[in-house]
Design a protein around this motif. Sequence first.
Motif, PDB file in Angstrom:
ATOM      1  N   ILE A   1       0.865  -1.174   0.000  1.00  6.45           N
ATOM      2  CA  ILE A   1       0.000   0.000   0.000  1.00  6.45           C
ATOM      3  C   ILE A   1       0.903   1.226   0.000  1.00  6.45           C
ATOM      4  CG2 ILE A   1      -1.734   1.272   1.310  1.00  6.45           C
ATOM      5  CD1 ILE A   1      -2.747  -1.494   2.269  1.00  6.45           C
ATOM      6  N   ARG A   2       0.713   2.071  -0.986  1.00  6.91           N
ATOM      7  CA  ARG A   2       1.599   3.222  -1.179  1.00  6.91           C
ATOM      8  C   ARG A   2       1.090   4.492  -0.503  1.00  6.91           C
ATOM      9  NH1 ARG A   2       5.586   0.262  -2.162  1.00  6.91           N
ATOM     10  NH2 ARG A   2       5.484  -1.008  -4.027  1.00  6.91           N
ATOM     11  N   MET A   3      -0.163   4.490  -0.070  1.00  3.18           N
ATOM     12  CA  MET A   3      -0.744   5.676   0.559  1.00  3.18           C
ATOM     13  C   MET A   3      -1.903   5.257   1.442  1.00  3.18           C
ATOM     14  SD  MET A   3      -3.859   5.849  -1.030  1.00  3.18           S
ATOM     15  CE  MET A   3      -4.598   5.157  -2.498  1.00  3.18           C
ATOM     16  N   MET A   4      -2.330   6.176   2.304  1.00  2.75           N
ATOM     17  CA  MET A   4      -3.518   5.931   3.098  1.00  2.75           C
ATOM     18  C   MET A   4      -4.649   6.759   2.502  1.00  2.75           C
ATOM     19  SD  MET A   4      -4.536   6.590   7.035  1.00  2.75           S
ATOM     20  CE  MET A   4      -5.328   8.127   6.640  1.00  2.75           C
ATOM     21  N   PRO A   5      -5.725   6.100   2.061  1.00  2.00           N
ATOM     22  CA  PRO A   5      -6.830   6.836   1.444  1.00  2.00           C
ATOM     23  C   PRO A   5      -7.787   7.426   2.478  1.00  2.00           C
ATOM     24  CG  PRO A   5      -7.304   4.494   1.404  1.00  2.00           C
ATOM     25  CD  PRO A   5      -5.941   4.655   2.027  1.00  2.00           C
ATOM     26  N   MET A   6      -8.202   8.655   2.221  1.00  2.00           N
ATOM     27  CA  MET A   6      -9.263   9.297   3.002  1.00  2.00           C
ATOM     28  C   MET A   6     -10.367   9.627   1.999  1.00  2.00           C
ATOM     29  SD  MET A   6      -6.924  11.816   5.351  1.00  2.00           S
ATOM     30  CE  MET A   6      -8.295  12.596   6.158  1.00  2.00           C
ATOM     31  N   VAL A   7     -11.519   9.003   2.153  1.00  2.00           N
ATOM     32  CA  VAL A   7     -12.612   9.157   1.193  1.00  2.00           C
ATOM     33  C   VAL A   7     -13.221  10.549   1.311  1.00  2.00           C
ATOM     34  CG1 VAL A   7     -14.845   8.276   0.425  1.00  2.00           C
ATOM     35  CG2 VAL A   7     -13.096   6.684   1.246  1.00  2.00           C
TER      36      VAL A   7
ATOM     37  N   SER B   1     -17.676   9.013   2.890  1.00  2.00           N
ATOM     38  CA  SER B   1     -17.127  10.351   3.111  1.00  2.00           C
ATOM     39  C   SER B   1     -16.583  10.545   4.524  1.00  2.00           C
ATOM     40  CB  SER B   1     -18.218  11.387   2.828  1.00  2.00           C
ATOM     41  OG  SER B   1     -17.696  12.685   2.935  1.00  2.00           O
ATOM     42  N   ASN B   2     -15.383  11.123   4.588  1.00  2.00           N
ATOM     43  CA  ASN B   2     -14.678  11.422   5.840  1.00  2.00           C
ATOM     44  C   ASN B   2     -14.098  10.186   6.510  1.00  2.00           C
ATOM     45  OD1 ASN B   2     -14.830  14.184   5.862  1.00  2.00           O
ATOM     46  ND2 ASN B   2     -16.250  14.330   7.564  1.00  2.00           N
ATOM     47  N   GLU B   3     -14.106   9.035   5.841  1.00  2.00           N
ATOM     48  CA  GLU B   3     -13.597   7.816   6.461  1.00  2.00           C
ATOM     49  C   GLU B   3     -12.321   7.349   5.772  1.00  2.00           C
ATOM     50  OE1 GLU B   3     -17.550   5.798   8.336  1.00  2.00           O
ATOM     51  OE2 GLU B   3     -17.043   5.195   6.286  1.00  2.00           O
ATOM     52  N   SER B   4     -11.578   6.532   6.522  1.00  2.00           N
ATOM     53  CA  SER B   4     -10.328   5.991   6.011  1.00  2.00           C
ATOM     54  C   SER B   4     -10.220   4.523   6.375  1.00  2.00           C
ATOM     55  CB  SER B   4      -9.157   6.761   6.615  1.00  2.00           C
ATOM     56  OG  SER B   4      -7.967   6.329   6.030  1.00  2.00           O
ATOM     57  N   CYS B   5      -9.329   3.831   5.689  1.00  2.00           N
ATOM     58  CA  CYS B   5      -9.164   2.394   5.889  1.00  2.00           C
ATOM     59  C   CYS B   5      -8.069   2.125   6.922  1.00  2.00           C
ATOM     60  CB  CYS B   5      -8.821   1.717   4.569  1.00  2.00           C
ATOM     61  SG  CYS B   5      -8.690  -0.069   4.718  1.00  2.00           S
ATOM     62  N   SER B   6      -8.468   1.567   8.045  1.00  2.00           N
ATOM     63  CA  SER B   6      -7.528   1.242   9.107  1.00  2.00           C
ATOM     64  C   SER B   6      -6.506   0.212   8.661  1.00  2.00           C
ATOM     65  CB  SER B   6      -8.277   0.698  10.330  1.00  2.00           C
ATOM     66  OG  SER B   6      -9.221   1.634  10.771  1.00  2.00           O
ATOM     67  N   MET B   7      -6.932  -0.723   7.831  1.00  2.16           N
ATOM     68  CA  MET B   7      -6.011  -1.746   7.329  1.00  2.16           C
ATOM     69  C   MET B   7      -4.919  -1.104   6.478  1.00  2.16           C
ATOM     70  SD  MET B   7      -6.833  -4.689   8.549  1.00  2.16           S
ATOM     71  CE  MET B   7      -5.962  -5.823   7.496  1.00  2.16           C
ATOM     72  N   ALA B   8      -5.284  -0.116   5.672  1.00  2.01           N
ATOM     73  CA  ALA B   8      -4.292   0.587   4.848  1.00  2.01           C
ATOM     74  C   ALA B   8      -3.287   1.300   5.744  1.00  2.01           C
ATOM     75  CB  ALA B   8      -4.977   1.579   3.913  1.00  2.01           C
TER      76      ALA B   8
ATOM     77  N   MET C   1      -7.611   6.768  15.605  1.00  6.60           N
ATOM     78  CA  MET C   1      -8.122   5.862  16.643  1.00  6.60           C
ATOM     79  C   MET C   1      -9.617   5.616  16.465  1.00  6.60           C
ATOM     80  SD  MET C   1      -5.369   5.048  17.959  1.00  6.60           S
ATOM     81  CE  MET C   1      -6.007   3.909  19.140  1.00  6.60           C
ATOM     82  N   ARG C   2     -10.366   6.644  16.105  1.00  3.28           N
ATOM     83  CA  ARG C   2     -11.800   6.493  15.850  1.00  3.28           C
ATOM     84  C   ARG C   2     -12.029   5.552  14.664  1.00  3.28           C
ATOM     85  NH1 ARG C   2     -12.951  11.445  16.237  1.00  3.28           N
ATOM     86  NH2 ARG C   2     -12.642  11.993  14.067  1.00  3.28           N
ATOM     87  N   SER C   3     -11.184   5.676  13.648  1.00  2.89           N
ATOM     88  CA  SER C   3     -11.290   4.809  12.476  1.00  2.89           C
ATOM     89  C   SER C   3     -11.063   3.344  12.858  1.00  2.89           C
ATOM     90  CB  SER C   3     -10.282   5.246  11.408  1.00  2.89           C
ATOM     91  OG  SER C   3     -10.320   4.378  10.310  1.00  2.89           O
ATOM     92  N   PHE C   4     -10.009   3.079  13.637  1.00  2.00           N
ATOM     93  CA  PHE C   4      -9.749   1.710  14.090  1.00  2.00           C
ATOM     94  C   PHE C   4     -10.926   1.186  14.910  1.00  2.00           C
ATOM     95  CE2 PHE C   4      -5.252   2.329  13.049  1.00  2.00           C
ATOM     96  CZ  PHE C   4      -4.931   1.076  12.567  1.00  2.00           C
ATOM     97  N   ASN C   5     -11.458   2.010  15.787  1.00  2.00           N
ATOM     98  CA  ASN C   5     -12.578   1.604  16.635  1.00  2.00           C
ATOM     99  C   ASN C   5     -13.819   1.302  15.796  1.00  2.00           C
ATOM    100  OD1 ASN C   5     -13.768   1.135  19.238  1.00  2.00           O
ATOM    101  ND2 ASN C   5     -14.896   3.037  18.926  1.00  2.00           N
ATOM    102  N   LEU C   6     -14.147   2.177  14.842  1.00  2.00           N
ATOM    103  CA  LEU C   6     -15.315   1.945  13.977  1.00  2.00           C
ATOM    104  C   LEU C   6     -15.176   0.654  13.181  1.00  2.00           C
ATOM    105  CD1 LEU C   6     -16.055   5.526  12.610  1.00  2.00           C
ATOM    106  CD2 LEU C   6     -17.533   4.141  14.069  1.00  2.00           C
TER     107      LEU C   6
END
Length: 181
Positions: free
Chosen positions: A41-47, A71-78, A123-128
Amino acid sequence: MENIDIFGSVFEPALVKEIHQFGELLSFKEGDVIMDYGKYIRMMPMVIKGTLKVLRKEETGKEILLYYLSSNESCSMAYSCRLEAKKSEVKAIAEEDVELIAIPHAKLDEWLCKYPSWKNYIMRSFNLRFLELLKSIESIAFHKLDSRLIAYLKEKQRLSGSSVIRASHYLIADELATSRA
């Protein structure tokens, strides 16, 4: 990059400025693969706009839907794979046309220490995502297929904003980790 101003309500003004400066605005068409199994993974996406679906493949090759990002979310796995320089164990596909801001690896750790709002966002992203995974496990383990199907269709409707769900029976069965038989 005025589209990323949606993050102004989430982050400090200085961080929004850095997102403008260092982030890259990317667009994807429905069906495009944004992250794939076994790839770095070359970047962290923020939708910013649209919806991504995140899938995981089991040993037999069968895929299961893990969660959606909108919208406003990101992938914790990334984020996790990128920080650890690991290959992806998930695949992210554009469920519809998507715009996202690609955050470069070099900024992930820096912002975590520098900006409290970034740390909260991550942290909110990981929790969600964790709560969504628990909900999926609970659904598969404790709910009948008909109630899982209703919940799936309601979530698709919520994400798309439309009562028309464009998905084949095969796709729905695949995402619910069941068969059509």
